[in-house]
Scaffold this motif. Structure first.
Motif, PDB file in Angstrom:
ATOM      1  N   ASP A 176     -83.159 -79.548  36.299  1.00  0.00           N
ATOM      2  CA  ASP A 176     -83.048 -79.623  34.846  1.00  0.00           C
ATOM      3  C   ASP A 176     -81.773 -78.871  34.474  1.00  0.00           C
ATOM      4  O   ASP A 176     -81.808 -77.681  34.199  1.00  0.00           O
TER       5      ASP A 176
ATOM      6  N   ARG B 208     -86.237 -85.579  41.130  1.00  0.00           N
ATOM      7  CA  ARG B 208     -85.958 -85.945  39.747  1.00  0.00           C
ATOM      8  C   ARG B 208     -84.889 -85.003  39.219  1.00  0.00           C
ATOM      9  O   ARG B 208     -84.939 -83.797  39.450  1.00  0.00           O
TER      10      ARG B 208
ATOM     11  N   THR C 105     -82.657 -84.139  35.598  1.00  0.00           N
ATOM     12  CA  THR C 105     -82.368 -84.345  34.187  1.00  0.00           C
ATOM     13  C   THR C 105     -81.080 -83.595  33.881  1.00  0.00           C
ATOM     14  O   THR C 105     -80.987 -82.394  34.109  1.00  0.00           O
TER      15      THR C 105
ATOM     16  N   THR D  19     -78.127 -82.779  30.958  1.00  0.00           N
ATOM     17  CA  THR D  19     -77.845 -82.760  29.531  1.00  0.00           C
ATOM     18  C   THR D  19     -76.434 -82.243  29.318  1.00  0.00           C
ATOM     19  O   THR D  19     -76.063 -81.205  29.869  1.00  0.00           O
TER      20      THR D  19
ATOM     21  N   ARG E 191     -78.109 -87.262  27.372  1.00  0.00           N
ATOM     22  CA  ARG E 191     -79.134 -86.829  28.323  1.00  0.00           C
ATOM     23  C   ARG E 191     -79.388 -87.971  29.308  1.00  0.00           C
ATOM     24  O   ARG E 191     -79.540 -89.124  28.914  1.00  0.00           O
ATOM     25  N   SER E 192     -79.437 -87.628  30.592  1.00  0.00           N
ATOM     26  CA  SER E 192     -79.649 -88.624  31.629  1.00  0.00           C
ATOM     27  C   SER E 192     -80.737 -88.143  32.559  1.00  0.00           C
ATOM     28  O   SER E 192     -80.794 -86.961  32.906  1.00  0.00           O
ATOM     29  N   GLU E 193     -81.600 -89.061  32.970  1.00  0.00           N
ATOM     30  CA  GLU E 193     -82.670 -88.697  33.907  1.00  0.00           C
ATOM     31  C   GLU E 193     -82.649 -89.679  35.060  1.00  0.00           C
ATOM     32  O   GLU E 193     -82.617 -90.892  34.867  1.00  0.00           O
ATOM     33  N   GLU E 194     -82.662 -89.128  36.278  1.00  0.00           N
ATOM     34  CA  GLU E 194     -82.642 -89.935  37.500  1.00  0.00           C
ATOM     35  C   GLU E 194     -83.843 -89.548  38.351  1.00  0.00           C
ATOM     36  O   GLU E 194     -84.295 -88.410  38.332  1.00  0.00           O
ATOM     37  N   HIS E 195     -84.326 -90.519  39.128  1.00  0.00           N
ATOM     38  CA  HIS E 195     -85.478 -90.275  40.003  1.00  0.00           C
ATOM     39  C   HIS E 195     -85.219 -90.934  41.347  1.00  0.00           C
ATOM     40  O   HIS E 195     -84.752 -92.059  41.407  1.00  0.00           O
TER      41      HIS E 195
END
Length: 159
Positions: free
Chosen positions: A110, A141, A143, A145, A152-156
């Protein structure tokens, strides 16, 4: 003269056996503060190891840390379920670090970038130059910012 060679050979075999078998009898969890201090120095943020600590010397040096938290425990920058680090032993003799394999199991990142593009909450560590041959990330995961744009970007990742 043969006695000298036999003595040297015996000493070498005993040293190798000690390096192979010795780490099995070491309680690496007792050395957790040292591992945490070294990791904190390298990363530039507080590193807490909540899980087990394990290490070995042969056939290649390996460090395994369970449940690693980077940053504040209440709001960490990163959390890794298991962190495995395999080192190449020959460069260590020259004072260099070469990672053969780095495995991160269940990492949760994060990260927030400040207006200057630096990771907020992360200081300047003293990490040496290191080469990494292979990185494996399992079920992670991230996240990210950006404070400058608010994006904001979220990758998994998964296995």
């Amino acid at each position: 003269m043969n006695t000298l060679y036999i003595g040297i050979g015996t000493a070498l075999i005993l040293a190798l056996l000690t390096a192979l078998i010795g780490p099995v009898f070491v309680d690496w969890n007792a050395h957790r503060p040292w591992f945490q201090a070294q990791a904190s120095r390298l990363v530039g943020a507080s590193v807490t190891v909540l899980g087990d600590v394990d290490a070995r010397l042969l056939p290649s040096p390996r460090i395994r840390l369970g449940d690693v938290v980077v940053g504040d425990l209440a709001r960490p920058l990163a959390r890794v379920g298991r962190f495995d680090l395999d080192l190449d032993p020959l460069p260590l003799l020259k004072g260099e670090i070469r990672l053969v394999e780095l495995r991160l199991d269940r990492p949760l990142l994060d990260l927030a970038f400040d207006a200057e593009g630096r990771i907020a909450g992360l200081g300047t560590g003293t990490a040496p130059d290191a080469a990494i041959e292979h990185v494996e990330i399992l079920d992670g995961r991230a996240t990210l910012t950006d404070a400058a744009t608010g994006a904001r970007s979220e990758e998994h990742t998964s296995e």
